[in-house]
Scaffold this motif. Structure first.
Motif, mmCIF file in Angstrom:
data_model
loop_
_atom_site.group_PDB
_atom_site.id
_atom_site.type_symbol
_atom_site.label_atom_id
_atom_site.label_comp_id
_atom_site.label_asym_id
_atom_site.label_seq_id
_atom_site.Cartn_x
_atom_site.Cartn_y
_atom_site.Cartn_z
ATOM 1 N N VAL A 223 31.016 40.262 -29.960
ATOM 2 C CA VAL A 223 32.059 39.862 -28.785
ATOM 3 C C VAL A 223 31.626 40.473 -27.577
ATOM 4 N N VAL A 224 31.695 39.777 -26.688
ATOM 5 C CA VAL A 224 31.180 40.610 -25.070
ATOM 6 C C VAL A 224 32.625 40.100 -24.381
ATOM 7 N N PHE A 225 33.280 41.236 -23.861
ATOM 8 C CA PHE A 225 34.538 41.050 -23.042
ATOM 9 C C PHE A 225 34.069 41.297 -21.651
ATOM 10 N N TYR A 226 34.398 40.425 -20.567
ATOM 11 C CA TYR A 226 34.406 40.939 -19.110
ATOM 12 C C TYR A 226 35.482 40.907 -18.396
ATOM 13 N N GLY A 227 35.737 42.296 -17.722
ATOM 14 C CA GLY A 227 36.998 42.228 -17.000
ATOM 15 C C GLY A 227 36.489 42.007 -15.359
ATOM 16 N N GLY A 228 36.975 40.807 -15.126
ATOM 17 C CA GLY A 228 36.466 40.309 -13.482
ATOM 18 C C GLY A 228 36.643 38.825 -13.393
ATOM 19 N N MET A 229 36.117 38.337 -12.574
ATOM 20 C CA MET A 229 36.277 36.862 -12.127
ATOM 21 C C MET A 229 35.289 36.000 -12.344
ATOM 22 N N ASP A 230 35.493 34.834 -12.260
ATOM 23 C CA ASP A 230 34.466 33.777 -12.680
ATOM 24 C C ASP A 230 33.301 33.661 -12.051
ATOM 25 N N ALA A 231 33.173 33.924 -10.795
ATOM 26 C CA ALA A 231 32.060 34.072 -10.020
ATOM 27 C C ALA A 231 30.825 34.955 -10.556
ATOM 28 N N VAL A 232 31.206 35.811 -11.143
ATOM 29 C CA VAL A 232 30.448 36.828 -11.863
ATOM 30 C C VAL A 232 30.315 36.429 -13.265
ATOM 31 N N ALA A 233 31.362 36.120 -13.942
ATOM 32 C CA ALA A 233 31.410 35.681 -15.514
ATOM 33 C C ALA A 233 30.251 34.501 -15.647
ATOM 34 N N ASN A 246 23.972 35.858 -28.487
ATOM 35 C CA ASN A 246 24.695 34.701 -28.810
ATOM 36 C C ASN A 246 26.239 35.185 -29.060
ATOM 37 N N ALA A 247 26.847 35.959 -28.635
ATOM 38 C CA ALA A 247 28.139 36.460 -28.938
ATOM 39 C C ALA A 247 29.073 35.556 -28.335
ATOM 40 N N LYS A 248 30.457 35.753 -28.823
ATOM 41 C CA LYS A 248 31.678 35.049 -28.260
ATOM 42 C C LYS A 248 31.847 35.973 -26.782
ATOM 43 N N PHE A 249 32.085 35.105 -25.602
ATOM 44 C CA PHE A 249 32.643 35.840 -24.469
ATOM 45 C C PHE A 249 33.938 35.672 -24.076
ATOM 46 N N MET A 250 34.626 36.923 -23.799
ATOM 47 C CA MET A 250 35.915 36.846 -23.639
ATOM 48 C C MET A 250 36.260 37.298 -22.444
ATOM 49 N N GLY A 251 37.388 37.120 -21.679
ATOM 50 C CA GLY A 251 37.915 37.429 -20.287
ATOM 51 C C GLY A 251 39.316 37.098 -20.129
ATOM 52 N N GLY A 252 39.883 37.825 -18.944
ATOM 53 C CA GLY A 252 41.384 37.431 -18.751
ATOM 54 C C GLY A 252 41.598 36.173 -17.760
ATOM 55 N N ASP A 253 42.564 35.944 -17.100
ATOM 56 C CA ASP A 253 42.712 35.080 -16.229
ATOM 57 C C ASP A 253 41.860 34.757 -15.192
ATOM 58 N N GLY A 254 41.031 35.760 -14.876
ATOM 59 C CA GLY A 254 40.163 35.994 -13.643
ATOM 60 C C GLY A 254 38.896 34.728 -14.036
#
Length: 380
Positions: A223-233, A246-254
Motif C-alpha cells: 500500500v502506498v498512501f499519498y497526502g496531496g492533490m490529484d495533479a501530483v497523484a 504494483n501496490a494499492k494507491f490510497m489518498g484523501g479527497d484531494g
C-alpha cells in the motif's frame, strides 16, 4: 419653456426614484478557489458549484427581511497559494461581501480565516479538512466536510483491516492538507496494528518522483498512501507503474477526482486506487445527488469533479441563515448560521457543532474501474 423643462426634469426624477425603489437589494457573496495552477480544474469545479447556487436563488426570488434580494457572486482566484489567499480575502472584505464560501485548500483557508474573523464575516469552507481550520476559536469559521482526523483515520484503518496492508509507505506534499491527512493516516495504521515501512516527502509542484519511489520500492510496499492533490497523484501512479511498484494507491479527497484517470494517463489498474471523499449520501439522498450531478452537467457541460455539491450546499446554508435571521448583515445572521441543524442538502443533512465543524460527517470510499469512479461504501 422653462416650466415645461422643469416638468420633464421632475418626471424624470420620479421615474428614476421609482426605478430605484423597485430595484432589488444586492447581497454580495464571495467565493475563493484556485482557478489557476495545477488544481485549477478543482477550483473551477468549486466556483461552478457556487454559481449554480447563486443562479438558482436569483431565479427563485428570495426575500430577506421583507426585501427582494439579488445575489451577486464575487469570485476570486487564490491559486492555492497562502499569500494570494490572504490578499484576495482582504479584497473581498474591502468589497463588503456579506459572507465567503471557500477557500478550497486548508493551506489558504486557515490564514484567510483570521482576516474574515477580524472583519466579522462568516466563512464556510466546502473542502478544507485540516483540523486546525476550526480550532482557532473564530466564531465566523465553518466547514461542511469531515476533517482529516476522520478522513485519514478511516483510510488508515481500511489499509490495515480491509486491504491487509503489511508494508505501508506514506508520501505527503508538505502542505497543510497533505501533511495533515498523511499524519492522521499513519496514526490510524499504527493504532490498527499496522506499521509504516517508509515515509517520504515531495511538494505540490513536483513532477519527478523517481528518487522517493525507488526508496519505497526497496521496502516492497503493498500500500502506498499519498497526502496531496490529484495533479501530483496522477503522475506518481504513472511513475510507480514504470518502476514496477504494483501496490494499492490510497489518498484523501484531494486525489478522489474525475480527472485522476486522465492525470495517470492509463497507468491505473482497476481497483488499484482507494480514496475517500468527505461527505456521503445513502438511500433516499442518492436521488438528490444524482439530480444535482445531472443539472450541473446540463448547465456547465462538465462533470462534477469533487467539491461542487459541497460549495452549493455551503452557499444555500448561508442564505438560509440570512432568510431566517431576516438580515444579510453578518452580525445578525451569524448566530443563526452557527445554530444550523437538520438542513437537508444534496451532500446530506448539515448541522454545525460549537467549533463550526459539520456534525456526524460522513465519508465515501471510492475506487476506479476503467476511467470511472465507483463507490465502495459510506462510512461515518
Amino acid at each position: 419653456m422653462q416650466v415645461k423643462f422643469n416638468a420633464v426634469v421632475a418626471a424624470a426624477a420620479l421615474l428614476i426614484a421609482g426605478t430605484a425603489s423597485a430595484q432589488d437589494m444586492v447581497v454580495k457573496i464571495g467565493h475563493v478557489g484556485p482557478t489557476s495552477g495545477g488544481i485549477a480544474h478543482l477550483g473551477k469545479d468549486n466556483e461552478m458549484g457556487a454559481r449554480m447556487a447563486i443562479d438558482e436563488l436569483n431565479a427563485k426570488g428570495v426575500s430577506i427581511g421583507g426585501k427582494k434580494v439579488k445575489f451577486e457572486l464575487l469570485a476570486e482566484d487564490d491559486a492555492g497559494d497562502p499569500k494570494q489567499g490572504t490578499a484576495v480575502a482582504q479584497k473581498l472584505v474591502d468589497s463588503k461581501v456579506m459572507g465567503v464560501i471557500g477557500h478550497l485548500n486548508s493551506g489558504t483557508s486557515i490564514p484567510a480565516s483570521k482576516i474574515y474573523s477580524d472583519a466579522g464575516i462568516p466563512q464556510i469552507s466546502p473542502s478544507a479538512t485540516n483540523p486546525k481550520f476550526t480550532r482557532n476559536g473564530y466564531k465566523t469559521t465553518f466547514r461542511v466536510v469531515a476533517d482529516d482526523v476522520h478522513l485519514g483515520g478511516t483510510l488508515g484503518r481500511y489499509a490495515v483491516k480491509e486491504l491487509k496492508g503489511k508494508s505501508i509507505a506514506v508520501i505527503d506534499d508538505r502542505t497543510a492538507y497533505g501533511q495533515g491527512v498523511a499524519e492522521e493516516f499513519a496514526k490510524a495504521v499504527k493504532a490498527s496494528g499496522g506499521a509504516i515501512a517508509e515515509q517520504q516527502f515531495t511538494t505540490d509542484k513536483a513532477t519527478d518522483f523517481t528518487a522517493i519511489l525507488t526508496a519505497i520500492k526497496a521496502k516492497k510496499p503493498d500500500v502506498v498512501f499519498y497526502g496531496g492533490m490529484d495533479a501530483v497523484a496522477g503522475p506518481m501512479i504513472r511513475q510507480m507503474k514504470q518502476l514496477g511498484i504494483n501496490a494499492k494507491f490510497m489518498g484523501g479527497d484531494g486525489i478522489c477526482s474525475g480527472e485522476l484517470p486522465k492525470l495517470a494517463a492509463g497507468a491505473m489498474a482497476d481497483g488499484q486506487v482507494v480514496c475517500a471523499e468527505a461527505g456521503g449520501v445513502e438511500g433516499e439522498q442518492k436521488a438528490g445527488m444524482e439530480k444535482f450531478r445531472a443539472d450541473f452537467k446540463k448547465k456547465f457541460n462538465a462533470d462534477v469533479q469533487i467539491y461542487a455539491p459541497y460549495v452549493y450546499d455551503a452557499t444555500m446554508v448561508m442564505v438560509d441563515a440570512m432568510v431566517k435571521a431576516g438580515s444579510a448583515e453578518p452580525a445578525k445572521y451569524l448566530p443563526v448560521l452557527a445554530k444550523t441543524s437538520g438542513y437537508k442538502g444534496v451532500t446530506g443533512t448539515i448541522a454545525f457543532d460549537d467549533k463550526g465543524d459539520v456534525k456526524n460527517g460522513a465519508l465515501t470510499l471510492f475506487t476506479y474501474k476503467g476511467d470511472k469512479r465507483e463507490q465502495i461504501a459510506v462510512v461515518r
